[in-house]
Design a protein around this motif. Structure first.
Motif, PDB file in Angstrom:
ATOM      1  N   PHE A 136     -63.161  26.078 -29.407  1.00 13.19           N
ATOM      2  CA  PHE A 136     -62.610  26.119 -30.772  1.00 13.19           C
ATOM      3  C   PHE A 136     -62.689  27.561 -31.319  1.00 13.19           C
ATOM      4  O   PHE A 136     -61.722  28.080 -31.870  1.00 13.19           O
ATOM      5  CB  PHE A 136     -63.439  25.149 -31.629  1.00 13.19           C
ATOM      6  CG  PHE A 136     -62.925  24.893 -33.026  1.00 13.19           C
ATOM      7  CD1 PHE A 136     -61.589  24.630 -33.267  1.00 13.19           C
ATOM      8  CD2 PHE A 136     -63.819  24.875 -34.103  1.00 13.19           C
ATOM      9  CE1 PHE A 136     -61.136  24.361 -34.567  1.00 13.19           C
ATOM     10  CE2 PHE A 136     -63.375  24.619 -35.391  1.00 13.19           C
ATOM     11  CZ  PHE A 136     -62.036  24.366 -35.620  1.00 13.19           C
ATOM     12  N   CYS A 137     -63.843  28.197 -31.111  1.00 13.97           N
ATOM     13  CA  CYS A 137     -64.014  29.586 -31.580  1.00 13.97           C
ATOM     14  C   CYS A 137     -63.068  30.524 -30.833  1.00 13.97           C
ATOM     15  O   CYS A 137     -62.428  31.393 -31.437  1.00 13.97           O
ATOM     16  CB  CYS A 137     -65.451  30.067 -31.365  1.00 13.97           C
ATOM     17  SG  CYS A 137     -66.663  29.169 -32.342  1.00 13.97           S
ATOM     18  N   HIS A 140     -59.618  30.764 -32.098  1.00 11.91           N
ATOM     19  CA  HIS A 140     -59.405  31.330 -33.451  1.00 11.91           C
ATOM     20  C   HIS A 140     -60.238  32.599 -33.631  1.00 11.91           C
ATOM     21  O   HIS A 140     -61.126  32.649 -34.491  1.00 11.91           O
ATOM     22  CB  HIS A 140     -59.775  30.280 -34.514  1.00 11.91           C
ATOM     23  CG  HIS A 140     -59.007  29.012 -34.368  1.00 11.91           C
ATOM     24  ND1 HIS A 140     -57.704  28.884 -34.784  1.00 11.91           N
ATOM     25  CD2 HIS A 140     -59.347  27.828 -33.806  1.00 11.91           C
ATOM     26  CE1 HIS A 140     -57.269  27.665 -34.494  1.00 11.91           C
ATOM     27  NE2 HIS A 140     -58.254  27.006 -33.902  1.00 11.91           N
ATOM     28  N   ARG A 143     -61.198  34.426 -37.071  1.00 15.84           N
ATOM     29  CA  ARG A 143     -61.998  33.789 -38.130  1.00 15.84           C
ATOM     30  C   ARG A 143     -63.478  34.102 -37.995  1.00 15.84           C
ATOM     31  O   ARG A 143     -64.008  34.161 -36.890  1.00 15.84           O
ATOM     32  CB  ARG A 143     -61.796  32.270 -38.107  1.00 15.84           C
ATOM     33  CG  ARG A 143     -60.420  31.895 -38.608  1.00 15.84           C
ATOM     34  CD  ARG A 143     -60.166  30.420 -38.639  1.00 15.84           C
ATOM     35  NE  ARG A 143     -58.833  30.197 -39.180  1.00 15.84           N
ATOM     36  CZ  ARG A 143     -58.577  29.933 -40.466  1.00 15.84           C
ATOM     37  NH1 ARG A 143     -59.561  29.794 -41.319  1.00 15.84           N
ATOM     38  NH2 ARG A 143     -57.341  29.792 -40.894  1.00 15.84           N
ATOM     39  N   VAL A 145     -67.128  32.942 -38.017  1.00 16.34           N
ATOM     40  CA  VAL A 145     -67.694  31.635 -37.661  1.00 16.34           C
ATOM     41  C   VAL A 145     -68.941  31.358 -38.510  1.00 16.34           C
ATOM     42  O   VAL A 145     -69.942  32.076 -38.429  1.00 16.34           O
ATOM     43  CB  VAL A 145     -68.034  31.588 -36.157  1.00 16.34           C
ATOM     44  CG1 VAL A 145     -68.675  30.251 -35.795  1.00 16.34           C
ATOM     45  CG2 VAL A 145     -66.775  31.822 -35.319  1.00 16.34           C
ATOM     46  N   LYS A 181     -61.348  34.948 -43.331  1.00 19.40           N
ATOM     47  CA  LYS A 181     -60.960  33.556 -43.065  1.00 19.40           C
ATOM     48  C   LYS A 181     -62.083  32.928 -42.256  1.00 19.40           C
ATOM     49  O   LYS A 181     -62.661  33.570 -41.375  1.00 19.40           O
ATOM     50  CB  LYS A 181     -59.664  33.515 -42.257  1.00 19.40           C
ATOM     51  CG  LYS A 181     -58.465  34.031 -43.033  1.00 19.40           C
ATOM     52  CD  LYS A 181     -57.147  33.633 -42.366  1.00 19.40           C
ATOM     53  CE  LYS A 181     -56.980  34.287 -41.006  1.00 19.40           C
ATOM     54  NZ  LYS A 181     -55.746  33.901 -40.324  1.00 19.40           N
ATOM     55  N   LEU A 183     -64.053  29.909 -39.908  1.00 19.65           N
ATOM     56  CA  LEU A 183     -64.096  28.735 -39.028  1.00 19.65           C
ATOM     57  C   LEU A 183     -65.424  28.053 -39.355  1.00 19.65           C
ATOM     58  O   LEU A 183     -66.488  28.665 -39.251  1.00 19.65           O
ATOM     59  CB  LEU A 183     -64.040  29.188 -37.562  1.00 19.65           C
ATOM     60  CG  LEU A 183     -63.998  28.098 -36.497  1.00 19.65           C
ATOM     61  CD1 LEU A 183     -63.322  28.623 -35.227  1.00 19.65           C
ATOM     62  CD2 LEU A 183     -65.395  27.611 -36.147  1.00 19.65           C
ATOM     63  N   TRP A 184     -65.331  26.799 -39.776  1.00 13.39           N
ATOM     64  CA  TRP A 184     -66.515  26.104 -40.300  1.00 13.39           C
ATOM     65  C   TRP A 184     -66.905  24.937 -39.385  1.00 13.39           C
ATOM     66  O   TRP A 184     -66.055  24.167 -38.933  1.00 13.39           O
ATOM     67  CB  TRP A 184     -66.202  25.548 -41.701  1.00 13.39           C
ATOM     68  CG  TRP A 184     -67.221  24.576 -42.206  1.00 13.39           C
ATOM     69  CD1 TRP A 184     -67.223  23.218 -42.001  1.00 13.39           C
ATOM     70  CD2 TRP A 184     -68.394  24.874 -42.959  1.00 13.39           C
ATOM     71  NE1 TRP A 184     -68.324  22.663 -42.596  1.00 13.39           N
ATOM     72  CE2 TRP A 184     -69.068  23.654 -43.193  1.00 13.39           C
ATOM     73  CE3 TRP A 184     -68.947  26.048 -43.462  1.00 13.39           C
ATOM     74  CZ2 TRP A 184     -70.255  23.577 -43.894  1.00 13.39           C
ATOM     75  CZ3 TRP A 184     -70.130  25.972 -44.171  1.00 13.39           C
ATOM     76  CH2 TRP A 184     -70.768  24.746 -44.383  1.00 13.39           C
ATOM     77  N   LEU A 203     -61.136  26.612 -41.640  1.00  9.97           N
ATOM     78  CA  LEU A 203     -60.696  25.716 -40.575  1.00  9.97           C
ATOM     79  C   LEU A 203     -61.909  24.866 -40.175  1.00  9.97           C
ATOM     80  O   LEU A 203     -62.957  25.408 -39.834  1.00  9.97           O
ATOM     81  CB  LEU A 203     -60.210  26.560 -39.397  1.00  9.97           C
ATOM     82  CG  LEU A 203     -59.583  25.828 -38.241  1.00  9.97           C
ATOM     83  CD1 LEU A 203     -58.281  25.142 -38.650  1.00  9.97           C
ATOM     84  CD2 LEU A 203     -59.303  26.809 -37.096  1.00  9.97           C
ATOM     85  N   TRP A 205     -64.340  21.935 -38.327  1.00 13.77           N
ATOM     86  CA  TRP A 205     -64.795  20.983 -37.315  1.00 13.77           C
ATOM     87  C   TRP A 205     -64.953  19.637 -38.038  1.00 13.77           C
ATOM     88  O   TRP A 205     -65.240  19.610 -39.235  1.00 13.77           O
ATOM     89  CB  TRP A 205     -66.143  21.456 -36.773  1.00 13.77           C
ATOM     90  CG  TRP A 205     -66.639  20.701 -35.578  1.00 13.77           C
ATOM     91  CD1 TRP A 205     -67.488  19.636 -35.578  1.00 13.77           C
ATOM     92  CD2 TRP A 205     -66.331  20.971 -34.217  1.00 13.77           C
ATOM     93  NE1 TRP A 205     -67.717  19.226 -34.295  1.00 13.77           N
ATOM     94  CE2 TRP A 205     -67.026  20.019 -33.426  1.00 13.77           C
ATOM     95  CE3 TRP A 205     -65.533  21.920 -33.567  1.00 13.77           C
ATOM     96  CZ2 TRP A 205     -66.959  19.991 -32.053  1.00 13.77           C
ATOM     97  CZ3 TRP A 205     -65.461  21.895 -32.188  1.00 13.77           C
ATOM     98  CH2 TRP A 205     -66.172  20.939 -31.448  1.00 13.77           C
TER      99      TRP A 205
END
Ligand code: 13P
Ligand code: SF4
Length: 367
Positions: A136-137, A140, A143, A145, A181, A183-184, A203, A205
């Motif tokens: 997932f990371c 993206h 983003r 993290v 931005k 990534l959560w 974004l 999870w």
């Protein structure tokens, strides 16, 4: 437990918990004389081993009270991490769930970190396996993290920032102001709450807490009609429609603070019911009611108590102190990388505290 002075054998109620996720074993409640003997034994062992107890608000009241009575701490996951790192004891006995023990070990690799039961985990941690999270990371890379503390050491080692529910809003707001931005991971409800509050580009999870996910807005509204003057306190791992009914939303310590500062005699509490012990001890003249988890859409796992937190016991603490078993280990190849986002969070929150009065904003280097 048959003999508190011998090596302790823990007995469990079977079946302990019927949640489909949990293999939780609920330790049998000790008799009053066993409880007294265990407390005395633990107190002596703590001294002998230069150890201190660090307990979460959701564990059995005995483990909360004994931690405080012996110079340790009962608190939220953020303060547990900070306390364990700063305390001079060489052994930490962490009563809570596995990620809390791992965070302590990452921050204090030279200390021994013991936990009453190493199988005490968390649905958020289980629902965010490192391989899938890494992919997932990787998908993206633009983003930043940001991961919640309720994750494995390996997931933390992929993160730029760690947050707990005590500081997630402040940290995400800070990152948004820097134009980042996000990534959560992993809690979708906490993430959605922070997104609504900050407007950050996040974004998500799609993980959840099996305890908080069960609170029901429809039934909560009905309960509020029965107690119209009650204030509603909600942990942000709860669904959005439950959060929408709250008079105060926050971490376990924020809930405690709200109960002390809000003007009301009655509170409805949407978090793990282990929290009620501290709420009632600190506010003996106020009434605390558990928010409903039952109702038309309830399931067998609706009981507002974390099956993994429930695995912690006096007998477990005595056993690990006596035998040195259940020591937390973190893979040496990731421990330094996993410390980075935790240190960043602790530095940010320490600056927040000192700068709160001056109105300045902490300036921690961006990821
Ligand atoms: P706190 O960080 O608010 O203590 O919460 C930890 C947790 O696991 C809540 O379910
Ligand atoms: Fe995890 Fe929920 Fe238990 Fe907290 S209450 S440890 S988030 S499963």
């Amino acid at each position: 437990m048959t003999n508190a002075s011998a090596i302790i054998d823990i007995e469990y109620e079977q079946p302990a918990c019927s949640t489909r996720h949990a293999w939780a074993r609920l330790p049998i409640e000790p008799q009053p004389h066993e409880r007294t003997a265990l407390k005395a034994k633990i107190t002596a062992l703590l001294k002998e081993k230069n150890a201190v107890m660090v307990s979460h608000y959701y564990v059995h009241p005995d483990l909360q009270d004994l931690a405080e009575a012996t110079g340790g701490l009962v608190s939220d996951s953020l303060e547990m991490a900070r306390f364990g790192r700063d305390h001079p004891a060489t052994t930490l006995v962490v009563s809570g769930v596995r990620f809390m023990g791992e965070t302590s070990k990452i921050l204090s690799p030279h200390k021994t970190v013991l936990m009453p039961d190493l199988d005490a985990t968390c649905s958020l941690d289980l629902g965010c396996p490192i391989d899938e999270f890494s992919a997932f990371c990787d998908a993206h890379p633009d983003r930043t993290v940001v991961v919640y503390a309720n994750t494995s050491a390996a997931v933390k080692a992929r993160a730029d920032w760690l947050v707990t529910s005590s500081c997630a809003l402040d940290i995400v707001r800070h990152l948004k102001e820097q134009g980042q931005k996000i990534l959560w991971a992993p809690d979708k409800h906490l993430g959605a709450y922070i997104q609504r509050e900050t407007g950050a580009d996040m974004l998500m999870w799609q993980g959840s807490c099996i305890v908080h996910d069960e609170f029901k807005a429809f039934e909560l509204e009905a309960l509020k009609r029965e107690h119209p003057k009650a204030k509603i306190l909600v942990h942000p791992e709860s669904p959005a429609d439950v959060i929408a009914l709250a008079d105060a939303v926050g971490s376990t310590s924020a809930i405690l603070k709200a109960a002390q500062t809000l003007h009301a005699d009655t509170f409805i509490v949407a978090t793990d019911n282990g929290m009620l012990h501290k709420l009632r001890t600190l506010n003996p003249n106020k009434k605390f009611i558990e928010a409903p988890t039952s109702g038309n859409s309830a399931t067998c796992k609706s009981c507002a108590h974390c099956p993994w937190m429930a695995m912690n016991s006096l007998a477990g603490v005595a056993k690990v102190l006596e035998s040195g078993s259940n020591a937390i280990d973190v893979d040496p190849s990731i421990i330094d990388r996993a410390r980075l986002p935790i240190d960043r969070m602790l530095q940010f929150t320490a600056q927040l505290k000192t700068q709160a009065s001056s109105g300045l904003v902490p300036n921690i280097g961006a990821a």
